[in-house]
Design a protein around this motif. Structure first.
Motif: not given
Lengths: 534, 507
Positions: B237, B373-374, B377, B380, B488-490, B493, B497, B504, B507
């Motif tokens: 993972y 994204f993983a 979720k 959410t 935030n919903r499935l 997402q 964002r 960012r 970075e």
């Protein structure tokens, strides 16, 4: 006739890619799995059998017989049952219910064999919304009265990604590397879509809406059916290659046709019918790991006891009192007969000329206008999902599309379950796009050859796909869906086919000219209403 | 040509290499086993005594001295060169790590101890004894100085331990190979060839290891992490890395800092105790989602009322590491081995959707930040609605919600999402120097007051009642921004964002 690997890969994936695939050392090793689904021979019994005799004891009386257990037949049965009309049977050829919406089960996740999503219907589509409510998929209505679907049934982000020249990008339309002119054309295309989204005829009808029956018949709209979508784009001055690809993907995806085979009406229907108002997003998708299998399984659960699986209707004979249906139980090889008052013909329209006695000798003109295309769909059972090669590549999405491939890419069945690691099932779609002899070409291939096409295609994006794939099952759909070619949708064929022939009522998405669950459901409900007393 | 000066150059290289291996072993062992005084002392002692043993053993060698010298060089190249990678490897996989460590130190010491006496005996015919001893020993000690300066100033910060070890192995192999030319007339021609082949093979192996070390991301990590890596492993993972630096040990998952021992107690006390403070009764059943490092559980187990803790963490490797790596086990007070704690390795989303359990009194939600994204979720409305089904009406929930300063919209997006899921929410924040200003959300299914009292009889290093109430104040640059924040919903997402665009910038 046997083909070499290179010939097969060339036919399905194009020459340059086939050459490079054959040159590389990728071993064409045997992968486990099988060709599943309808046995073609059973389908062809229809054409072979003549003068079948039903033993006298094998006749029974039933008010209604439904031929075909796809979405339309099931919808009709569901509606009859819901209205407490219980005296009917449904005959289904295969051992699985649902036609092209059927699904399969694995120990990881269930997966689709065909149709795999449903855009949230507009509030006007009350029958379909009633089904979604009954299935407990909904949360209620918003302030404007539009349906609110539960979050877990709406397609989870990220929805789509596209593989282009070695990299994955977000979305379906390829934005990366777009020049100013291409940007302008894409915006202009959106404007054209908006124009038709907002268009209303004198009676207030939309140009494009689901079901097709509710679309405007104004000449301005119907004129779109007389040219191909490709010609329409060119007439409007579009030249952008990526826009043409995007539209071509849309027609291949929804209709199994290329851009220049599809009517412009059907092409615009794809883009306009699911957008409520200009500027709004397309309606969100309802989806499940098993795709539209969820819907047909639900419909089936209501009428299970009235379903006869693995039965082939051999002949449908209109009589003085009603209709006689002769069918074969393919397990026991027993021929049986039904004396009915009415029959719902919920099989593809082209089969009518093999089944309905009067049509056998003298098929009506319209039958031959209903053309179907061939597809194959594969489910790849993976022990682990392929890793991205570059950290900036867009991650695995629900729908994963390969820009350079004639296939439609694959859908990841674990996506909607929120399973993001480990084993997965990918459903791969390949439409044969009305090629010459597509069916013959498809049915000439064995499992190993089909698996090789699929793995070679996917190896563009996933070099390790062969090692990750434990099994591939393939479904060949000889007559996957109706083809909305130019001059078919708004010729008179559909209207004629929709009229009952004596006591035979027709219900199939073919009658809409567009193979969508909404259309099949609409025709199923419509015919049930025609039959229901009062 | 007089080759003697070149042989003296070898003395410097040998001496440098020898001390480098000693320093490497001492450093690795103090990183891994902690207690650097003991480790340095033990390693130096064993190493020096082994050198003595080596010197004594040299007395038993009578013939083919030049050949023996080259062979010993090559042996040092192998054992010394691979020492650091081997130590890291064994550390991750075996329990008798210290035995391997000390045995290795002894072998290297003995081999290095053999080198100088042999070289002196080879040179004794070229130069008179007085000058020989003077020069060899002087160069030997000079080499030690070179090593002791290079090691902390250049080698560890620039190359890292693994590559330092491999490079000095290569130097030793080079000395051995070079020796086959320098001492050509003292070695039988046939032996010369065999030695050259051996030397060449060893050099190639070391080079391959060097390149492989790169492929195994250790180079990238050495560049990424300021501190030294004492443990690194890729699970299915994520990449788990533990480092040791000036401020203590740090845990990184996929390169993102999870904690530093210097101030992790601030983070974990702020995470756990407010939730217990707003629970009205005596919480018995506790759910921890994420938190595989066992540090939140350490805090939870301070409450005598706690009967069971269910910890759901995706990665079995993570929870294993938290038990087996000594510094982590010590830090979390072996909380994951406590009889009240059960560990479930599953994706929390999948687990909440499918597991059937009794409801919990307190839920601690401590996931990595939503940078993909993983993970997205897990923040959410769907996820919080699933969580609700595992709660009682008076349960308390706390969620780590990233930095309200660095990722302000992300922070408030999580708060809004919790509210949209039917929770009453009290966001709060504190300062964890390793992270910066950090945020949390305290939530219950019914309206509640911000906590003002801390439980008695629970030992705390950071929280007191003043800090507790001050955590619920937000500064002007961290409070709810005056713009619309998406939920935030499935199917959107939105959080991933927001988070991407906000982080960012740094970075």
């Amino acid at each position: 006739m046997k083909f070499t690997r290179r010939e097969i890969l060339t036919a399905f994936l194009g020459l340059p890619f086939a050459l490079s695939a054959c040159r590389s050392k990728s071993e064409n090793t045997e992968v486990a799995g099988e060709i599943v689904g309808a046995n073609v021979n059973v389908g062809h019994i229809l054409r072979e059998m003549r003068n079948v005799e039903v033993p006298p004891n094998n006749w029974e009386n039933v008010k209604v017989a439904i031929i075909g257990g796809g979405a339309a037949g099931l919808a009709a049965a569901y509606k009859l049952n819901k209205e407490n009309f219980g005296d009917f049977v449904l005959l289904e050829l295969e051992n699985k219910i649902g036609g092209t919406a059927q699904s399969g089960e694995s120990n990881v996740v269930p997966y689709p064999w065909g149709a795999h999503y449903l855009p949230v219907p507009f509030q006007e589509n009350t029958e379909l919304i009633a089904l979604l409510d009954e299935m407990n998929l909904t949360e209620g209505r918003d302030v404007k009265g539009e349906l609110v679907v539960k979050e877990q049934f709406l397609c989870r982000e990220p929805e789509e990604r596209v593989f282009y020249k070695g990299r994955w990008y977000e979305g379906l339309y390829l934005h990366v590397g777009e020049n100013e002119e291409e940007k302008r054309q894409f915006a202009e295309f959106q404007k054209q879509v908006d124009f038709w989204v907002n268009w209303r005829d004198a009676t207030g009808r939309r140009a494009f809406v689901l079901p097709v029956a509710n679309c405007s018949r104004d000449a301005e709209v119907l004129a779109l059916d007389k040219i191909s979508f490709g010609d329409w784009l060119r007439q409007k001055g579009f030249t952008s290659e990526r826009l043409f690809w995007y539209c071509d993907y849309a027609t291949r995806d929804d209709y199994g046709l290329k851009l220049d085979q599809t009517s412009a009406w059907a092409g615009l229907f794809y883009f306009c019918s699911r957008v409520r108002k200009s500027g709004e997003e397309s309606q969100p998708f309802i989806t499940f790991p098993e795709g539209n299998g969820r819907f047909v399984n639900f419909l089936h659960s209501k009428i299970k006891d009235k379903t006869r699986m693995k039965t082939v209707a051999l002949e449908i004979i209109p009589t003085e009192k009603g209709v006689d249906v002769i069918y074969l139980n393919t397990e026991t090889n027993e021929i049986r007969g039904l004396h009915c008052e009415k029959t719902i013909f919920a099989a593809p329209i082209f089969t009518a000329k093999y089944l309905i006695r009067d049509f056998k000798t003298n098929p009506p003109e319209f039958v031959k206008e209903f053309e179907h295309n061939a597809w194959f769909v594969a489910n790849l059972f993976l022990k682990d999902r392929p890793k991205n090669r570059f950290p900036r590549d867009f991650p695995l999405a629900w729908d994963n599309v390969l820009y350079e491939s004639p296939s439609l890419g694959y859908v990841n069945s674990t996506h909607q379950k929120g399973i993001d690691y480990g084993a997965a099932v990918f459903t791969y779609y390949y439409p044969m796009c009305a090629e010459e002899n597509a069916r013959a070409k498809l049915f000439a291939l064995n499992h190993k050859e089909l698996a090789d096409i699929i793995l070679t295609d996917l190896s563009r994006a996933h070099p390790t796909i062969r090692e990750l794939t434990e099994k591939i099952d393939v479904m060949r759909w000889g007559h996957a869906m109706i083809s909305p070619r130019t001059n078919f949708l708004w010729s008179t064929a559909r209207d004629k086919a929709q009229k009952p022939f004596r006591n035979i009522h027709f219900a199939h998405s073919d009658l809409s000219g567009i193979a969508l669950f909404e259309e099949a459901f609409y025709h199923g409900i419509r015919v049930a209403n025609e039959i229901l007393p009062g | 040509m007089n080759k003697t000066p070149l042989l003296f150059l070898n003395v410097i290289i040998i001496a440098t290499c020898g001390l480098i291996y000693e320093l490497l072993a001492a450093t690795v062992s103090s990183y891994v086993l902690g207690d650097s005084v003991t480790q340095f002392s033990l390693v130096i002692g064993i190493y020096l005594s082994a050198m003595g043993v080596g010197s004594w053993l040299s007395g038993f060698l009578d013939n083919n001295l030049a050949k023996r010298f080259v062979e010993i060089e090559l042996a040092v190249a192998v054992v010394g060169g691979f020492s650091a990678p081997l130590l890291f490897l064994t550390f991750a996989n075996v329990s008798y790590f210290n035995i391997i460590l000390y045995a290795m130190v002894f072998v290297i010491g003995a081999l290095v101890g053999l080198e100088i006496p042999l070289l002196m005996r080879i040179l004794k015919d070229e130069i008179d004894f007085k000058n020989l001893v003077a020069r060899v020993l002087a160069l030997d000690y000079a080499g030690a100085l070179v090593a002791s300066l290079l090691f902390p100033i250049f080698l560890v910060p620039k190359l890292g331990l693994t590559r330092t070890s491999l490079i000095f192995g290569l130097l030793n192999a080079g000395v051995g190979l070079w020796g086959t030319w320098l001492l050509e007339n003292l070695i039988k021609p046939r032996d010369t060839n065999i030695l050259r082949v051996k030397g060449f093979i060893i050099a190639v192996l070391l080079i391959i290891a060097f390149i492989k070390a790169d492929a195994l991301t250790s180079l990238a990590e050495d560049a990424l992490f300021v501190d030294n890596i004492i443990y690194a492993k890729s699970s299915s993972y994520q990449r788990i890395v533990v480092t040791k630096g000036k401020t203590g040990y740090s845990l990184f998952l996929n390169g993102n800092l999870q904690f530093n021992t210097f101030d992790e107690y601030r983070y974990h006390e702020a995470l756990v105790h407010p939730a217990f403070a707003v629970h009205d009764g005596n919480p018995k059943r506790i759910l921890v989602l994420g938190g595989g490092d066992g540090l939140a559980v350490r805090e939870i187990l301070k409450y005598p009322s706690v009967e069971t803790v269910t910890l759901v963490d995706l990665d079995p490797e993570m929870t294993k590491v938290s038990k087996s790596v000594p510094v982590l086990g010590e830090l979390n007070k072996h909380s994951l081995e406590d009889s009240r704690v059960s560990v479930i390795n599953n994706d929390a989303f999948v687990w909440l959707d499918s597991a059937e359990t009794e409801p919990f009194d307190v839920a601690i939600v401590d996931f990595p930040d939503p940078n993909n994204f993983a993970l997205g979720k897990l923040y959410t409305t769907r996820f919080y609605n699933l969580l609700k089904k595992k709660l009682k009406p008076d349960s308390a929930v706390v969620i780590q919600t990233t930095s309200p300063l660095m990722a302000r919209k992300s922070f408030w997006c999580i708060v809004k999402t919790l509210e949209a899921s039917g929770f009453s929410v009290k966001p709060y924040n504190t300062t964890v120097p390793s992270f910066g200003v950090w945020g949390y959300a305290l939530a219950k299914l019914q309206p509640f007051e911000t906590p003002s009292k801390l439980p008695e009889n629970v030992e705390l290093k950071y929280l007191n009642e003043k800090t507790l109430s001050s955590m619920f104040e937000f500064s002007a640059d961290t409070n709810l921004p005056n713009e619309e924040i998406e939920i935030n919903r499935l199917d959107n997402q939105a959080l991933v964002r927001y988070y991407e665009s906000e982080w960012r910038r740094f970075e």
